[in-house]
Design an enzyme around this catalytic site. Structure first.
Site, PDB file in Angstrom:
ATOM      1  N   GLU B  95      15.949 138.263  56.882  1.00  0.00           N
ATOM      2  CA  GLU B  95      14.597 138.002  57.381  1.00  0.00           C
ATOM      3  C   GLU B  95      14.402 136.529  57.748  1.00  0.00           C
ATOM      4  OE1 GLU B  95      11.930 141.573  55.375  1.00  0.00           O
ATOM      5  OE2 GLU B  95      11.361 139.494  55.070  1.00  0.00           O
ATOM      6  N   MET B  97      16.503 134.395  58.792  1.00  0.00           N
ATOM      7  CA  MET B  97      17.208 133.962  60.007  1.00  0.00           C
ATOM      8  C   MET B  97      16.659 134.579  61.289  1.00  0.00           C
ATOM      9  SD  MET B  97      21.110 133.415  58.782  1.00  0.00           S
ATOM     10  CE  MET B  97      21.489 132.132  57.567  1.00  0.00           C
ATOM     11  N   ARG B 100      13.817 131.671  64.821  1.00  0.00           N
ATOM     12  CA  ARG B 100      14.778 131.055  65.724  1.00  0.00           C
ATOM     13  C   ARG B 100      14.573 129.569  65.963  1.00  0.00           C
ATOM     14  NH1 ARG B 100      13.643 135.838  69.882  1.00  0.00           N
ATOM     15  NH2 ARG B 100      11.663 135.442  68.860  1.00  0.00           N
ATOM     16  N   SER B 108      30.125 131.315  54.122  1.00  0.00           N
ATOM     17  CA  SER B 108      30.743 132.346  54.944  1.00  0.00           C
ATOM     18  C   SER B 108      31.629 133.250  54.108  1.00  0.00           C
ATOM     19  CB  SER B 108      31.589 131.679  56.028  1.00  0.00           C
ATOM     20  OG  SER B 108      32.492 132.616  56.585  1.00  0.00           O
ATOM     21  N   ARG B 110      33.706 135.065  55.334  1.00  0.00           N
ATOM     22  CA  ARG B 110      35.014 135.067  55.976  1.00  0.00           C
ATOM     23  C   ARG B 110      35.862 133.934  55.418  1.00  0.00           C
ATOM     24  NH1 ARG B 110      34.939 134.648  62.124  1.00  0.00           N
ATOM     25  NH2 ARG B 110      36.957 135.707  61.959  1.00  0.00           N
ATOM     26  N   ASN B 194      11.112 121.992  61.726  1.00  0.00           N
ATOM     27  CA  ASN B 194      10.033 121.016  61.816  1.00  0.00           C
ATOM     28  C   ASN B 194       8.742 121.638  61.260  1.00  0.00           C
ATOM     29  OD1 ASN B 194       8.546 122.359  63.927  1.00  0.00           O
ATOM     30  ND2 ASN B 194       9.979 121.506  65.432  1.00  0.00           N
ATOM     31  N   ARG B 196       5.909 122.408  62.532  1.00  0.00           N
ATOM     32  CA  ARG B 196       5.272 123.485  63.288  1.00  0.00           C
ATOM     33  C   ARG B 196       5.979 124.813  63.032  1.00  0.00           C
ATOM     34  NH1 ARG B 196       4.468 123.662  69.906  1.00  0.00           N
ATOM     35  NH2 ARG B 196       2.696 125.092  69.902  1.00  0.00           N
ATOM     36  N   ARG B 205       5.159 134.703  56.418  1.00  0.00           N
ATOM     37  CA  ARG B 205       5.920 135.057  55.218  1.00  0.00           C
ATOM     38  C   ARG B 205       5.178 134.807  53.919  1.00  0.00           C
ATOM     39  NH1 ARG B 205       9.494 138.461  57.656  1.00  0.00           N
ATOM     40  NH2 ARG B 205      10.750 137.360  59.211  1.00  0.00           N
TER      41      ARG B 205
END
Lengths: 251, 251, 251, 251
Positions: B95, B97, B100, B108, B110, B194, B196, B205
């Protein structure tokens, strides 16, 4: 009505002092982070919560940062920020503001009367068009051409600012009166970018023999970019070195 | 093999210590700017190069910032930055991420073996579905339901991490072995936003009676947001107050 | 309880049919523009209002588009859009959604019960870790290793989905019950990107000998990217060709 | 040298036809999606792969779209795109291009000679400043004031374009010669936005009694926005209606 002694600042009409400038003013206002911010963010991928410890070992930064740059792992460079105060003519602002991964607040010709400062090219600025329209090349102008350019810009500035003031004095709104002003009038703004966005700006707005993808920026925006780059290089030397050594492509 | 005393950390197999957690960890790592950054950026529109002077008069900040917030002038809030270190389960990261206008670097699966830390809801976490599918309402669970949830999550975590380690011990790549892990395993990341973007995050949220547009965030991401908000309120008190007083809508 | 004939779909418990999948499903849902959109947008810089006329002369597209790609003039590629419907496991979605210049809407485990479809690697998927942690190389697994992976993932999926259904049947909210599900469960989403963002995705998420900057994507996201690329190449052949011929670097 | 009959187009010097315009030209060039795109993207959250089926039931669109708008679920509106061709003066472009979630390609004064078309306010354009500097109010100008504005702008345009042509005829590069041109010269560009970004544009760039957050846009950018809105309303009537009924706040 005597002119000011400095022929770059001269009195126009009763009181208005017209200023001709050839510089782009750039000042660093605030910043966050440095090379260690990059290391910390990158190390979280392999070290998780241990990433913060790597920041101690600063000597490792150049190697890791070089690796990130070469492999175009760009996100670790984003945990940084630079706020600049910039003064530049409107035709330069128009190019700067095409960079969308950035924040801008500019003085407003709707909310204030613009100051009578206008750009004129310095003597070393190339003036003469050659090359094709897709690949314009510029070469130096003659003394005569330089004088011609300065004369036209000075005359245009004086006439336009005169008209601007006449309109304002007749009660015309600032946002209407300013329509008469030329694109070489100066404006000022705050600009905030992170290091990744800044490298993209430098990549496109500087001309450099080391660049893997040559750019042909307008000289005036390059003058802004060069000042950004000096500040950037001082604050993030390992990142800047890796950028320079890897073709000046933003990761 | 005796379990650890703390039943939230218990030994599994020969050596693996499984950890059950109910918290979201948030730490401020770095930041740039405060309320005066907003004032300075806003003042440039009416004061041009004189904008920097307004920063001295901090007492004016609340009034100007309130005006910007009410009128949704958002850009002056962008000349700031917050870098957080966050530990949260994967279903929460998914959620986070989705936002944007932010920068992320996460550990990771991986590149490293994930630690055996898993989320289980605390006793006060609502558990029972009611309401419609478009408007899910949650109500408290019984002691039995809580025990059931914790048992299933604990059993699932142990079985999954066991399978993960078996796969790794047979030479299976981390990126394949991790496919068996559940979404309540913890991961860590650096997050930069930032002010904003941060207000937009808080607006969506957190659940708040003062909100002009009520949100129904998942409790776990709200626990992250509440910690972001405390840090934000401390660093930018006038901005936070104006946000709270104007319907908690990001400008 | 007899299993389904297809061992990739088998009945679990009374009614649940667990599905094991190895594919990534990609469908083009909608799109805007093609190579001529790029030509038109690029030509406006030199032709102004005459730009629309160039669209007629499609044969000029490859040359102009090659020029834009080589010189990293990226903005003309943005006046296009592709909407894909994609089904992929959660650990793949987590990588896809790191691409921020894109739009996503995904099914929600808060608002619906997830379907019991789980990813298992196909026989040709490399399984064994080699190389360093910074440069993980993968090599083929043995038959035994493949069987082991499939067995663990199948067992994990069955156990997790069992627990999920038990929790739901006891009234536990979907958003809580799903915490037990593994990251190889499938989810579906709509994804919209313009051609420039799509090329950036392809650049990072495909492995290709022609790439100027080699990427080492996870195989599963590459399977998504390859399908994106086929659709892209069909819709915008000149753009795709120029991308392929110029080092697969997004302009 | 006789002037053209239309006093809005008059011959200047030997051949140059100066054009005075008061319009903003907006044409829809391409688009993707409509209200059903929003429904489909939104339904995936609750219906997964079944989302596509809901597109058939178009009559449900207004209700769902109203719900999304009221609750500020913005992402489903992003799977759409509009490409506009726009002609507007530079001082309007400067405002348009502050919108960063959009794609632009504009004619370039570095690569082509700009056409001699200049903006002058129409008779109905308010001209006189009143109110405070933070809240500028504009009121109608007198006939005299309108004549004054038009005279100054016409004279300024003629003088500036004259100077521009003189500079060009002396071999001065386009990018230098254009510095003398005023900000009311027209420029043309392609602009691409999705519906969510477009609603944000409309929210900020139109003045409307129904708006929850009143905006005070400059009249000329509002003339662009009004044309965007008409096209938007025609293509996505349910979305536009929901936008209008919910305070004209972008979701």
């Amino acid at each position: 009505m005597p002119a000011c002694r400095d022929d770059r600042r001269f009195t126009q009409g009763a009181t208005t002092v017209i200023e001709l400038r050839s510089d782009m003013l750039v000042e660093l206002v605030d910043s966050m982070g440095d090379d260690t911010s990059v290391v910390r963010a990158a190390k979280v991928s392999t070290a998780g919560q241990g990433a913060a410890h790597y920041v101690q070992h600063e000597q490792a930064a150049p190697k890791l940062i070089g690796y990130l740059m070469r492999n175009r792992h760009g996100s670790p460079f984003e945990h940084t920020a630079f706020t600049f105060y910039v003064e530049a003519p409107i035709f330069v602002w128009r190019e700067i503001m095409r960079h969308r991964i950035a924040s801008y607040n500019e003085e407003s010709a709707r909310y204030r009367k613009l100051d009578p400062a206008f750009y004129v090219p310095a003597r070393e600025r190339d003036l003469v068009q050659s090359g094709s329209s897709a690949h314009p090349l510029l070469t130096p102008g003659s003394d005569y051409q330089h004088a011609h350019v300065e004369t036209e810009l000075r005359r245009g500035a004086v006439a336009a600012y005169d008209a601007y003031e006449r309109l304002l004095s007749h009660g015309i709104a600032r946002e209407v009166a300013r329509m008469v002003l030329p694109v070489n009038i100066y404006s000022s703004a705050y600009v905030t970018m992170n290091a990744r966005a800044l490298m993209n700006f430098l990549s496109l707005r500087t001309s450099n023999l080391d660049a893997a993808y040559p750019s042909h920026p307008m000289r005036e925006i390059e003058a802004v970019a060069r000042q950004f780059e000096m500040i950037f290089a001082e604050r993030m030397p390992a990142t800047h070195a890796a950028f320079a050594e890897n073709g000046r492509v933003a990761p």
